[in-house]
Design a protein around this motif. Structure first.
Motif, mmCIF file in Angstrom:
data_model
loop_
_atom_site.group_PDB
_atom_site.id
_atom_site.type_symbol
_atom_site.label_atom_id
_atom_site.label_comp_id
_atom_site.label_asym_id
_atom_site.label_seq_id
_atom_site.Cartn_x
_atom_site.Cartn_y
_atom_site.Cartn_z
ATOM 1 N N LYS A 191 39.695 30.816 35.986
ATOM 2 C CA LYS A 191 40.412 31.912 35.431
ATOM 3 C C LYS A 191 41.780 31.499 35.343
ATOM 4 C CE LYS A 191 37.570 35.622 34.600
ATOM 5 N NZ LYS A 191 36.561 34.670 34.300
ATOM 6 N N SER A 192 42.279 30.831 36.307
ATOM 7 C CA SER A 192 43.840 30.475 36.351
ATOM 8 C C SER A 192 44.095 29.678 35.233
ATOM 9 C CB SER A 192 44.186 30.048 37.553
ATOM 10 O OG SER A 192 44.047 30.908 38.747
ATOM 11 N N LEU A 193 43.453 28.556 35.033
ATOM 12 C CA LEU A 193 43.848 27.690 34.000
ATOM 13 C C LEU A 193 43.468 28.423 32.421
ATOM 14 C CD1 LEU A 193 44.651 24.922 32.840
ATOM 15 C CD2 LEU A 193 42.407 24.106 33.365
ATOM 16 N N LYS B 13 31.132 36.337 40.896
ATOM 17 C CA LYS B 13 32.059 37.033 40.183
ATOM 18 C C LYS B 13 33.473 37.109 40.943
ATOM 19 C CE LYS B 13 28.425 39.934 39.650
ATOM 20 N NZ LYS B 13 27.961 41.266 40.404
ATOM 21 N N ALA B 14 34.538 36.784 40.341
ATOM 22 C CA ALA B 14 35.914 36.782 40.731
ATOM 23 C C ALA B 14 36.548 38.122 41.175
ATOM 24 C CB ALA B 14 36.701 35.895 39.789
ATOM 25 N N LYS B 15 37.417 38.267 42.081
ATOM 26 C CA LYS B 15 38.189 39.249 42.304
ATOM 27 C C LYS B 15 39.158 39.527 40.955
ATOM 28 C CE LYS B 15 39.205 37.546 46.853
ATOM 29 N NZ LYS B 15 40.299 37.211 48.137
ATOM 30 N N PRO B 16 39.002 40.824 40.366
ATOM 31 C CA PRO B 16 38.936 42.206 41.299
ATOM 32 C C PRO B 16 37.614 42.491 41.350
ATOM 33 C CG PRO B 16 39.614 42.454 38.886
ATOM 34 C CD PRO B 16 39.555 40.932 39.288
ATOM 35 N N ASP B 17 36.686 41.894 41.183
ATOM 36 C CA ASP B 17 35.264 42.273 41.386
ATOM 37 C C ASP B 17 34.845 42.283 42.927
ATOM 38 O OD1 ASP B 17 32.211 42.507 39.842
ATOM 39 O OD2 ASP B 17 32.082 41.931 41.931
ATOM 40 N N PRO B 18 34.220 43.151 43.609
ATOM 41 C CA PRO B 18 34.082 43.367 44.982
ATOM 42 C C PRO B 18 33.211 42.347 45.681
ATOM 43 C CG PRO B 18 33.242 45.221 44.063
ATOM 44 C CD PRO B 18 33.832 44.459 42.852
ATOM 45 N N GLU B 19 32.682 41.532 44.607
ATOM 46 C CA GLU B 19 31.328 40.934 45.293
ATOM 47 C C GLU B 19 31.649 40.025 46.557
ATOM 48 O OE1 GLU B 19 30.096 37.688 43.066
ATOM 49 O OE2 GLU B 19 28.383 37.071 44.285
#
Ligand code: BG6
Ligand code: MG
Length: 220
Positions: free
Chosen positions: A52-54, A144-150
């Motif tokens: 997601k950063s890239l 699932k990446a943050k902001p997902d609470p997984e």
């Protein structure tokens, strides 16, 4: 066991100051492909996965890449980042963190790591914290990446406690949102204005002590 107060820690920027290494590595890469990258952009990448950063950096620079080139740049960034990480020692643990972790362990509180990083275990090894956490949920264990609470919900489950009994320490906006979405009490570590969604916020671990958490519990 289910009602025990548990503590979940983000890694980068909370336990160790690797946020500055992520910044240096992303800045080098962004500049190389002609995209400006300052602290302002970096703030938005904290807590965000490597992919997601890239994607975000490319969208800021209005650039698109082939899948192969995308993968190559991610690998290059990670190698550059790891060159910094491999220089780390125990001395790189942020002030007050070790004492606080020791205190929680002496009081028998379950503690977990909840990090977006796929390098979490390497970092823990470099700074001598490999055996500190009862549970480790890192970037290899979430879909699932943050902001997902997984990430935090999985950590709470492994600690065998309910989300409402968990405190989460986070330095990123995405991480605070994730903790809040998971029904946990978020503790921001960093700037109060940036982390204004946190239930509580401190500049570092020397600004509070174990007693503080007893106070919150009795007020609840
Ligand atoms: C988070 C960092 O902890 O991990 C982000 O705050 C980073 O900046 C993310 O992108 C993924 O890390 P890694 O080590 O898997 O590239
Ligand atoms: Mg972080």
């Amino acid at each position: 066991m289910k009602n025990q107060t548990a503590f979940i820690f983000d890694l980068d920027g909370v336990i160790v100051d690797t946020a500055k290494f992520h910044f240096l590595a992303w800045q080098k890469l962004a500049n190389k492909i002609g995209i400006d990258f300052s602290e302002k952009e970096n703030e938005q990448l904290k807590g965000v996965s490597r992919i997601k950063s890239l994607e975000k950096i490319l969208s800021w620079g209005k650039k698109s890449l082939s899948d192969e080139e995308f993968q190559r740049l991610m690998d290059e960034k990670n190698q550059d980042y790891l060159n910094h990480v491999h220089q780390m020692t125990k001395a790189d643990i942020l002030p007050g963190v070790e004492d606080f972790l020791e205190e929680l362990k002496s009081k028998n509180h379950p503690i977990a790591l909840g990090s977006a990083s796929k390098n979490a275990k390497t970092i823990l090894k470099c700074v001598g914290l490999s055996n500190t956490f009862e549970a480790i949920i890192d970037g290899n264990k979430v879909t699932k990446a943050k902001p997902d609470p997984e990430v935090f919900l999985k950590a709470a489950r492994l600690l065998n406690t309910e989300p409402q009994n968990c405190f989460v320490f986070e330095d990123s906006i995405a991480g605070i949102k994730a903790a809040n979405a998971g029904g946990m009490t978020s503790i921001g570590i960093g700037n109060k204005d940036t982390l204004h969604e946190a239930a509580f916020c401190f500049n570092n671990f020397n600004e509070f002590d174990y007693q503080f958490f007893k106070t919150i519990k009795t007020q609840a």
